[in-house]
Write a protein that holds these residues in place. Structure first.
Motif, PDB file in Angstrom:
ATOM      1  N   ILE A  54      86.874 -72.647 -56.810  1.00  0.00           N
ATOM      2  CA  ILE A  54      87.495 -74.288 -58.019  1.00  0.00           C
ATOM      3  C   ILE A  54      86.696 -73.908 -59.344  1.00  0.00           C
ATOM      4  O   ILE A  54      86.490 -74.437 -59.797  1.00  0.00           O
ATOM      5  CB  ILE A  54      87.253 -75.046 -57.547  1.00  0.00           C
ATOM      6  N   PRO A  55      84.549 -74.030 -58.986  1.00  0.00           N
ATOM      7  CA  PRO A  55      83.736 -73.899 -60.473  1.00  0.00           C
ATOM      8  C   PRO A  55      83.864 -72.705 -60.612  1.00  0.00           C
ATOM      9  O   PRO A  55      84.040 -72.733 -61.897  1.00  0.00           O
ATOM     10  CB  PRO A  55      82.418 -73.998 -59.533  1.00  0.00           C
ATOM     11  N   SER A  56      84.626 -71.703 -60.344  1.00  0.00           N
ATOM     12  CA  SER A  56      84.762 -70.712 -60.974  1.00  0.00           C
ATOM     13  C   SER A  56      86.030 -70.345 -61.757  1.00  0.00           C
ATOM     14  O   SER A  56      85.801 -69.319 -62.830  1.00  0.00           O
ATOM     15  CB  SER A  56      85.007 -69.426 -59.467  1.00  0.00           C
ATOM     16  N   ILE A  57      86.936 -70.871 -61.216  1.00  0.00           N
ATOM     17  CA  ILE A  57      87.959 -71.527 -62.638  1.00  0.00           C
ATOM     18  C   ILE A  57      87.599 -71.797 -63.589  1.00  0.00           C
ATOM     19  O   ILE A  57      88.027 -71.579 -64.295  1.00  0.00           O
ATOM     20  CB  ILE A  57      88.968 -71.610 -61.294  1.00  0.00           C
ATOM     21  N   ILE A  58      87.061 -73.921 -63.379  1.00  0.00           N
ATOM     22  CA  ILE A  58      86.893 -73.960 -63.857  1.00  0.00           C
ATOM     23  C   ILE A  58      85.744 -73.327 -64.887  1.00  0.00           C
ATOM     24  O   ILE A  58      85.837 -72.738 -66.104  1.00  0.00           O
ATOM     25  CB  ILE A  58      85.865 -75.264 -63.930  1.00  0.00           C
ATOM     26  N   VAL A  59      85.118 -72.595 -64.525  1.00  0.00           N
ATOM     27  CA  VAL A  59      83.678 -71.804 -65.275  1.00  0.00           C
ATOM     28  C   VAL A  59      84.110 -71.100 -66.117  1.00  0.00           C
ATOM     29  O   VAL A  59      84.609 -70.356 -67.277  1.00  0.00           O
ATOM     30  CB  VAL A  59      82.612 -71.013 -64.754  1.00  0.00           C
ATOM     31  N   GLY A  60      85.546 -70.376 -65.583  1.00  0.00           N
ATOM     32  CA  GLY A  60      86.700 -69.326 -66.317  1.00  0.00           C
ATOM     33  C   GLY A  60      87.171 -69.820 -67.714  1.00  0.00           C
ATOM     34  O   GLY A  60      87.480 -69.289 -68.068  1.00  0.00           O
ATOM     35  N   ALA A  61      87.590 -71.139 -67.125  1.00  0.00           N
ATOM     36  CA  ALA A  61      88.339 -71.132 -68.301  1.00  0.00           C
ATOM     37  C   ALA A  61      87.835 -71.935 -69.523  1.00  0.00           C
ATOM     38  O   ALA A  61      88.262 -72.360 -70.609  1.00  0.00           O
ATOM     39  CB  ALA A  61      89.646 -72.660 -67.706  1.00  0.00           C
ATOM     40  N   TYR A  62      86.952 -72.147 -68.726  1.00  0.00           N
ATOM     41  CA  TYR A  62      85.827 -73.143 -69.924  1.00  0.00           C
ATOM     42  C   TYR A  62      84.885 -72.518 -70.750  1.00  0.00           C
ATOM     43  O   TYR A  62      85.020 -72.233 -72.593  1.00  0.00           O
ATOM     44  CB  TYR A  62      84.318 -73.791 -69.734  1.00  0.00           C
ATOM     45  N   ILE A  63      85.060 -70.990 -70.561  1.00  0.00           N
ATOM     46  CA  ILE A  63      84.282 -69.749 -71.276  1.00  0.00           C
ATOM     47  C   ILE A  63      84.629 -69.643 -72.804  1.00  0.00           C
ATOM     48  O   ILE A  63      84.223 -70.092 -73.852  1.00  0.00           O
ATOM     49  CB  ILE A  63      83.591 -68.731 -70.553  1.00  0.00           C
ATOM     50  N   PRO A  64      86.243 -69.253 -72.635  1.00  0.00           N
ATOM     51  CA  PRO A  64      86.955 -69.361 -74.517  1.00  0.00           C
ATOM     52  C   PRO A  64      87.010 -70.020 -74.875  1.00  0.00           C
ATOM     53  O   PRO A  64      87.043 -70.154 -76.589  1.00  0.00           O
ATOM     54  CB  PRO A  64      88.606 -69.175 -73.800  1.00  0.00           C
ATOM     55  N   ILE A  65      86.599 -72.292 -74.882  1.00  0.00           N
ATOM     56  CA  ILE A  65      86.478 -72.763 -75.124  1.00  0.00           C
ATOM     57  C   ILE A  65      84.441 -72.896 -75.574  1.00  0.00           C
ATOM     58  O   ILE A  65      85.153 -72.718 -77.037  1.00  0.00           O
ATOM     59  CB  ILE A  65      86.332 -74.469 -74.785  1.00  0.00           C
TER      60      ILE A  65
END
Length: 284
Positions: A54-65
């Motif tokens: 879950i934190p891995s997915i959140i970080v992965g989705a945040y980085i492009p932003i």
């Protein structure tokens, strides 16, 4: 085959449509969605526990932003410090659940959540060159992204059809039984020809003085050849991971193709390579 073609065409239309709104939030939002799903797929294939996934997915989705808007910089948090905090937090989770979570899972989870969005984030970085170079227009950005995507898409397409008609010698019989050396060579060469054509279309219609800012038409050939070869190895690398975990596809999101990772595997290699080439050219 019919389902695969229809899905591929729809997928291509969506990606091409985004080229016309790259200066809006649409691009980082789309890449955030793609990266989040891709990171989920890697975690799922590797059997990573939800507490890490879950934190891995959140970080992965945040980085492009973050790549587009530099939110951490605006609140005076160094990017490296945020990354260090993230890694420490993941290791703490591993320690707390050491009976269930192995270091391998933590490493995979962290790697996927950073490598995937940082690679695809090069799309944003290349587009945003227009804010650093006055002569780098939106047309230049669209051409650059299309060139990169062509090296991913058409290498695969041309390699498939060349392999069907002329393929005799298998490249990697165990990793990817359908790939042949004849197909790979055909894919690389025909994609270079396609990219030369793309150059002249943009040069005649959109480039000032009929020339791209960073290179002339003849440079398209070696750059395209390099990126196409990288695309093939990206595809094979993703296949090796699937073989390691005994799965056919990363997911089922795209009918006939598999998951997001099955479609973006080569892209993860080609975009950072293209951005690296641009960085080298800009220094001269």
């Amino acid at each position: 085959m019919k389902t695969r073609i229809i899905s591929g065409v729809l997928y291509s239309f969506i990606i091409i449509a985004v080229l016309f709104v790259m200066n809006t939030p649409a691009l980082p939002i789309l890449l955030a969605l793609i990266c989040g799903i891709a990171v989920y797929e890697i975690n799922h294939v590797a059997g990573v526990k939800l507490s890490l996934a879950i934190p891995s997915i959140i970080v992965g989705a945040y980085i492009p932003i973050e790549i587009r808007y530099n939110l951490l910089e605006k609140i005076h948090i160094p990017y490296f410090s945020a990354f260090a905090f993230y890694v420490i937090a993941m290791l703490i989770l591993m320690v707390r659940r050491h009976s269930e979570i192995k270091f391998e899972q933590a490493a995979i989870s962290v790697f996927a959540s950073v490598a995937v969005p940082e690679s695809l984030g090069c799309w944003i970085r290349m587009n945003d060159l227009q804010f650093s170079f006055k002569s780098f227009t939106q047309a230049n950005a669209v051409y650059l992204i299309l060139f990169t995507l062509f090296c991913c898409w058409f290498t695969d397409i041309f390699a498939y059809f060349t392999g069907v008609f002329f393929g005799k010698h298998k490249m990697t019989p165990i990793v990817s039984p359908k790939k042949t050396w004849e197909g790979a060579i055909g894919g690389v060469v025909l994609t270079a020809a396609m990219n030369v054509g793309l150059y002249f279309v943009f040069a005649n219609k959109f480039f000032p003085d009929g020339k791209f800012l960073f290179w002339d038409w003849w440079a398209v050939i070696p750059i395209s050849l390099v990126l196409s070869v990288i695309s093939i190895f990206g595809d094979l690398s993703a296949s090796v991971i699937k073989r390691n975990y005994g799965v056919k596809d990363y997911g089922k999101l795209i009918p006939g193709h598999g998951g997001i990772m099955d479609r973006f595997d080569s892209t993860l290699f080609v975009f950072p390579m293209m951005y690296g080439i641009l960085s080298i050219i800009r220094t001269f």
